[in-house]
Design a protein around this motif. Structure first.
Motif, PDB file in Angstrom:
ATOM      1  N   ALA A 122       0.836  -1.218   0.000  1.00 61.01           N
ATOM      2  CA  ALA A 122       0.000   0.000   0.000  1.00 61.01           C
ATOM      3  C   ALA A 122       0.864   1.260   0.000  1.00 61.01           C
ATOM      4  O   ALA A 122       0.558   2.231  -0.699  1.00 61.01           O
ATOM      5  CB  ALA A 122      -0.926  -0.018   1.216  1.00 61.01           C
ATOM      6  N   ILE A 123       1.929   1.270   0.795  1.00 61.17           N
ATOM      7  CA  ILE A 123       2.817   2.450   0.845  1.00 61.17           C
ATOM      8  C   ILE A 123       3.364   2.731  -0.557  1.00 61.17           C
ATOM      9  O   ILE A 123       3.314   3.858  -1.058  1.00 61.17           O
ATOM     10  CB  ILE A 123       3.981   2.210   1.845  1.00 61.17           C
ATOM     11  CG1 ILE A 123       3.446   2.136   3.282  1.00 61.17           C
ATOM     12  CG2 ILE A 123       5.052   3.304   1.706  1.00 61.17           C
ATOM     13  CD1 ILE A 123       4.434   1.560   4.292  1.00 61.17           C
ATOM     14  N   TYR A 124       3.848   1.697  -1.205  1.00 61.71           N
ATOM     15  CA  TYR A 124       4.441   1.885  -2.543  1.00 61.71           C
ATOM     16  C   TYR A 124       3.383   2.237  -3.585  1.00 61.71           C
ATOM     17  O   TYR A 124       3.596   3.104  -4.433  1.00 61.71           O
ATOM     18  CB  TYR A 124       5.222   0.631  -2.967  1.00 61.71           C
ATOM     19  CG  TYR A 124       6.639   0.640  -2.426  1.00 61.71           C
ATOM     20  CD1 TYR A 124       6.897   0.327  -1.091  1.00 61.71           C
ATOM     21  CD2 TYR A 124       7.716   0.978  -3.245  1.00 61.71           C
ATOM     22  CE1 TYR A 124       8.185   0.348  -0.587  1.00 61.71           C
ATOM     23  CE2 TYR A 124       9.012   1.007  -2.742  1.00 61.71           C
ATOM     24  CZ  TYR A 124       9.237   0.693  -1.411  1.00 61.71           C
ATOM     25  OH  TYR A 124      10.509   0.727  -0.912  1.00 61.71           O
ATOM     26  N   ALA A 183       0.925   3.860   5.468  1.00 62.23           N
ATOM     27  CA  ALA A 183       0.162   3.619   4.231  1.00 62.23           C
ATOM     28  C   ALA A 183      -0.912   4.684   4.052  1.00 62.23           C
ATOM     29  O   ALA A 183      -1.137   5.193   2.943  1.00 62.23           O
ATOM     30  CB  ALA A 183      -0.469   2.229   4.271  1.00 62.23           C
ATOM     31  N   GLU A 184      -1.559   5.070   5.164  1.00 62.66           N
ATOM     32  CA  GLU A 184      -2.637   6.069   5.078  1.00 62.66           C
ATOM     33  C   GLU A 184      -2.083   7.466   4.784  1.00 62.66           C
ATOM     34  O   GLU A 184      -2.741   8.266   4.125  1.00 62.66           O
ATOM     35  CB  GLU A 184      -3.440   6.076   6.385  1.00 62.66           C
ATOM     36  CG  GLU A 184      -4.334   4.852   6.488  1.00 62.66           C
ATOM     37  CD  GLU A 184      -5.119   4.772   7.782  1.00 62.66           C
ATOM     38  OE1 GLU A 184      -6.238   4.245   7.773  1.00 62.66           O
ATOM     39  OE2 GLU A 184      -4.603   5.209   8.831  1.00 62.66           O
ATOM     40  N   ARG A 185      -0.875   7.714   5.263  1.00 60.69           N
ATOM     41  CA  ARG A 185      -0.272   9.044   5.059  1.00 60.69           C
ATOM     42  C   ARG A 185      -0.190   9.386   3.571  1.00 60.69           C
ATOM     43  O   ARG A 185      -0.279  10.535   3.159  1.00 60.69           O
ATOM     44  CB  ARG A 185       1.119   9.033   5.692  1.00 60.69           C
ATOM     45  CG  ARG A 185       1.880  10.311   5.541  1.00 60.69           C
ATOM     46  CD  ARG A 185       3.226  10.199   6.235  1.00 60.69           C
ATOM     47  NE  ARG A 185       4.188  11.023   5.552  1.00 60.69           N
ATOM     48  CZ  ARG A 185       5.478  10.759   5.449  1.00 60.69           C
ATOM     49  NH1 ARG A 185       5.969   9.667   6.001  1.00 60.69           N
ATOM     50  NH2 ARG A 185       6.273  11.562   4.799  1.00 60.69           N
ATOM     51  N   PHE A 186      -0.025   8.364   2.734  1.00 61.17           N
ATOM     52  CA  PHE A 186       0.097   8.618   1.290  1.00 61.17           C
ATOM     53  C   PHE A 186      -1.232   8.408   0.566  1.00 61.17           C
ATOM     54  O   PHE A 186      -1.265   8.341  -0.653  1.00 61.17           O
ATOM     55  CB  PHE A 186       1.192   7.736   0.693  1.00 61.17           C
ATOM     56  CG  PHE A 186       2.532   8.008   1.318  1.00 61.17           C
ATOM     57  CD1 PHE A 186       3.175   9.224   1.088  1.00 61.17           C
ATOM     58  CD2 PHE A 186       3.122   7.087   2.160  1.00 61.17           C
ATOM     59  CE1 PHE A 186       4.392   9.500   1.687  1.00 61.17           C
ATOM     60  CE2 PHE A 186       4.341   7.363   2.765  1.00 61.17           C
ATOM     61  CZ  PHE A 186       4.981   8.570   2.529  1.00 61.17           C
ATOM     62  N   GLY A 187      -2.295   8.215   1.327  1.00 65.50           N
ATOM     63  CA  GLY A 187      -3.619   8.196   0.704  1.00 65.50           C
ATOM     64  C   GLY A 187      -4.268   6.831   0.539  1.00 65.50           C
ATOM     65  O   GLY A 187      -5.326   6.720  -0.075  1.00 65.50           O
ATOM     66  N   THR A 188      -3.666   5.788   1.110  1.00 70.75           N
ATOM     67  CA  THR A 188      -4.323   4.468   1.022  1.00 70.75           C
ATOM     68  C   THR A 188      -5.638   4.499   1.798  1.00 70.75           C
ATOM     69  O   THR A 188      -5.685   5.013   2.917  1.00 70.75           O
ATOM     70  CB  THR A 188      -3.444   3.368   1.673  1.00 70.75           C
ATOM     71  OG1 THR A 188      -2.176   3.378   1.058  1.00 70.75           O
ATOM     72  CG2 THR A 188      -4.091   1.988   1.540  1.00 70.75           C
ATOM     73  N   GLY A 245       9.209  -6.983   2.086  1.00 64.12           N
ATOM     74  CA  GLY A 245       9.977  -6.896   0.835  1.00 64.12           C
ATOM     75  C   GLY A 245       9.170  -7.325  -0.372  1.00 64.12           C
ATOM     76  O   GLY A 245       9.158  -6.645  -1.410  1.00 64.12           O
ATOM     77  N   THR A 246       8.435  -8.421  -0.236  1.00 67.54           N
ATOM     78  CA  THR A 246       7.641  -8.865  -1.387  1.00 67.54           C
ATOM     79  C   THR A 246       6.437  -7.947  -1.605  1.00 67.54           C
ATOM     80  O   THR A 246       5.954  -7.815  -2.724  1.00 67.54           O
ATOM     81  CB  THR A 246       7.185 -10.337  -1.252  1.00 67.54           C
ATOM     82  OG1 THR A 246       6.408 -10.466  -0.061  1.00 67.54           O
ATOM     83  CG2 THR A 246       8.368 -11.294  -1.218  1.00 67.54           C
ATOM     84  N   GLY A 247       5.965  -7.307  -0.525  1.00 65.40           N
ATOM     85  CA  GLY A 247       4.880  -6.324  -0.685  1.00 65.40           C
ATOM     86  C   GLY A 247       5.319  -5.189  -1.589  1.00 65.40           C
ATOM     87  O   GLY A 247       4.585  -4.751  -2.488  1.00 65.40           O
ATOM     88  N   CYS A 248       6.527  -4.720  -1.362  1.00 65.58           N
ATOM     89  CA  CYS A 248       7.104  -3.673  -2.226  1.00 65.58           C
ATOM     90  C   CYS A 248       7.163  -4.172  -3.674  1.00 65.58           C
ATOM     91  O   CYS A 248       6.761  -3.465  -4.606  1.00 65.58           O
ATOM     92  CB  CYS A 248       8.502  -3.325  -1.694  1.00 65.58           C
ATOM     93  SG  CYS A 248       9.570  -2.564  -2.897  1.00 65.58           S
ATOM     94  N   MET A 249       7.629  -5.402  -3.849  1.00 68.67           N
ATOM     95  CA  MET A 249       7.726  -5.964  -5.205  1.00 68.67           C
ATOM     96  C   MET A 249       6.350  -6.014  -5.880  1.00 68.67           C
ATOM     97  O   MET A 249       6.207  -5.705  -7.070  1.00 68.67           O
ATOM     98  CB  MET A 249       8.307  -7.387  -5.157  1.00 68.67           C
ATOM     99  CG  MET A 249       9.779  -7.450  -4.761  1.00 68.67           C
ATOM    100  SD  MET A 249      10.280  -9.129  -4.289  1.00 68.67           S
ATOM    101  CE  MET A 249      10.112 -10.006  -5.841  1.00 68.67           C
TER     102      MET A 249
END
Ligand code: NDP
Length: 316
Positions: free
Chosen positions: A23-25, A74-79, A297-301
């Motif tokens: 979500a962050i990415y 994650a919410e800080r960037f709008g998720t 790490g895989t979440g980022c991927m």
């Protein structure tokens, strides 16, 4: 009256370290992700106490606070983080169709699956009570073994996980009792060899866990020999359960490729599943590492894969 169906560019299912990192990415890439938490917001880590092995926290952090921080990031960037369970999916449709809590239909261009896996437990009353009270019952030696440094512990199970965790614990603990329900082990020969040749591991064959003792914390484990019926009390302060995990992937059966245990199969070096636009990250597709940091790490991927997919499909 026709209902307007909400369309989402990037849907993330699950709220463990993998889901929140995706979500962050995805949010920072302006994919406007919507994340459904599932029934345990924060995932498996909310059931642990101290997390000492997540990089960036030199003094350690509790699992629930770590997950709150990841959610806030994650919410800080709008998720948009929503409490709810995805209960049905038609991933072969274009766009993909999914249902929240059996009723609300949504559609999505990309889906990042981070539904995790659940540790299996024996189902004993005291095992459950002490586990929920952080009283020394754990399903992760790498996470919690450190707290039992120099002490005696017991571990139940006889697969690769149990063998690997018993070996891990043997390096920290004074003595490790391995409770095996049959007269042989399921673990690979190499792992068995290692366990059998470790001086401070004692294997109790044909044995089942009868009870876990202790009010606030584990004070012993009662083991029953299934042949003789004899009961023996092990004076241990930690009890590890390593009888397998179940990936939370049932709703994707017959759509996504999975192994015989239900772990989602991904194309090597990526998070791509067999359906374009659907990505699997974290423990639902990892039976080997199962750590918060590898899940993250895989979440980022997964988010990067989703972003590239959307760009190549001309959607985003
Ligand atoms: P497994 O399903 O392979 O093994 C579970 C073990 O728990 C078995 O020995 C089983 O006994 C025992 N068990 C199950 N239920 C109970 C119960 N109620 N009471 C007592 N014992 C019980 O799970 P693992 O997590 O060990 O492994 C899962 C997969 O991941 C496997 O394919 C494994 O090879 C793989 N893996 C690979 C690793 C690696 O390559 N480094 C590391 C870890 C896992 P029984 O044998 O009698 O059925």
């Amino acid at each position: 009256m026709s209902q307007t169906i909400e369309h989402i560019t990037c849907l993330i299912i699950g709220s463990g370290p993998a889901g929140y990192t995706a979500a962050i990415y995805a949010a920072r890439a302006d994919l406007k992700p919507v994340l459904y938490t599932g029934l345990t917001p924060g995932g498996q880590l909310t059931e642990t106490t101290e997390v000492d092995n997540f990089p960036g926290y030199p003094k350690g952090i509790t699992g629930p606070i770590l997950m709150e921080d990841l959610k806030a990031q994650a919410e800080r960037f709008g998720t948009q983080v929503r409490f709810g369970m995805i209960t049905k999916a038609d991933l072969k449709a274009t766009p993909k169709r999914l249902w929240v809590d059996e009723t609300i239909e949504i559609t999505a261009d990309t889906v990042i699956i981070s539904t995790g896996a659940s540790a299996k437990w024996l189902g004993l009353e005291n095992e459950n009570r002490l586990r929920l009270n952080a009283g020394g019952v754990s399903a992760c030696a790498v996470c919690d073994g450190f707290f039992f440094k120099g002490q005696d512990v017991a571990i139940v199970g006889a697969g690769d996980t149990a063998a690997e965790e018993a070996t891990y614990l043997s390096k920290l603990c004074k003595k490790v009792y391995m409770i095996v329900r049959r007269n042989e082990m399921r673990a690979s020969k190499a792992m068995q060899h290692r366990v059998k040749n470790t001086a401070n591991i004692e294997i109790l064959w044909n044995s089942e866990t009868h009870d876990v003792l202790g009010k606030e914390a584990v004070e012993g484990v009662v083991v029953k020999n299934s042949g003789s019926g004899e009961l023996r009390t092990l004076n241990v302060t930690g009890f590890f359960v390593a009888i397998g995990h179940k990936p939370n992937t049932d709703i994707f059966k017959d759509q996504l490729d999975m192994d015989e245990l239900g772990y989602l199969q991904i194309q090597p070096g990526s998070t791509r599943t067999n359906i374009a636009g659907v990505f699997a990250v974290g423990d639902c597709s990892d039976k080997t590492y199962r750590q918060a940091v590898t899940a993250a790490g895989t979440g980022c991927m997964g988010a990067l894969d989703a972003e590239r997919y959307l760009a190549s499909a001309g959607v985003h």
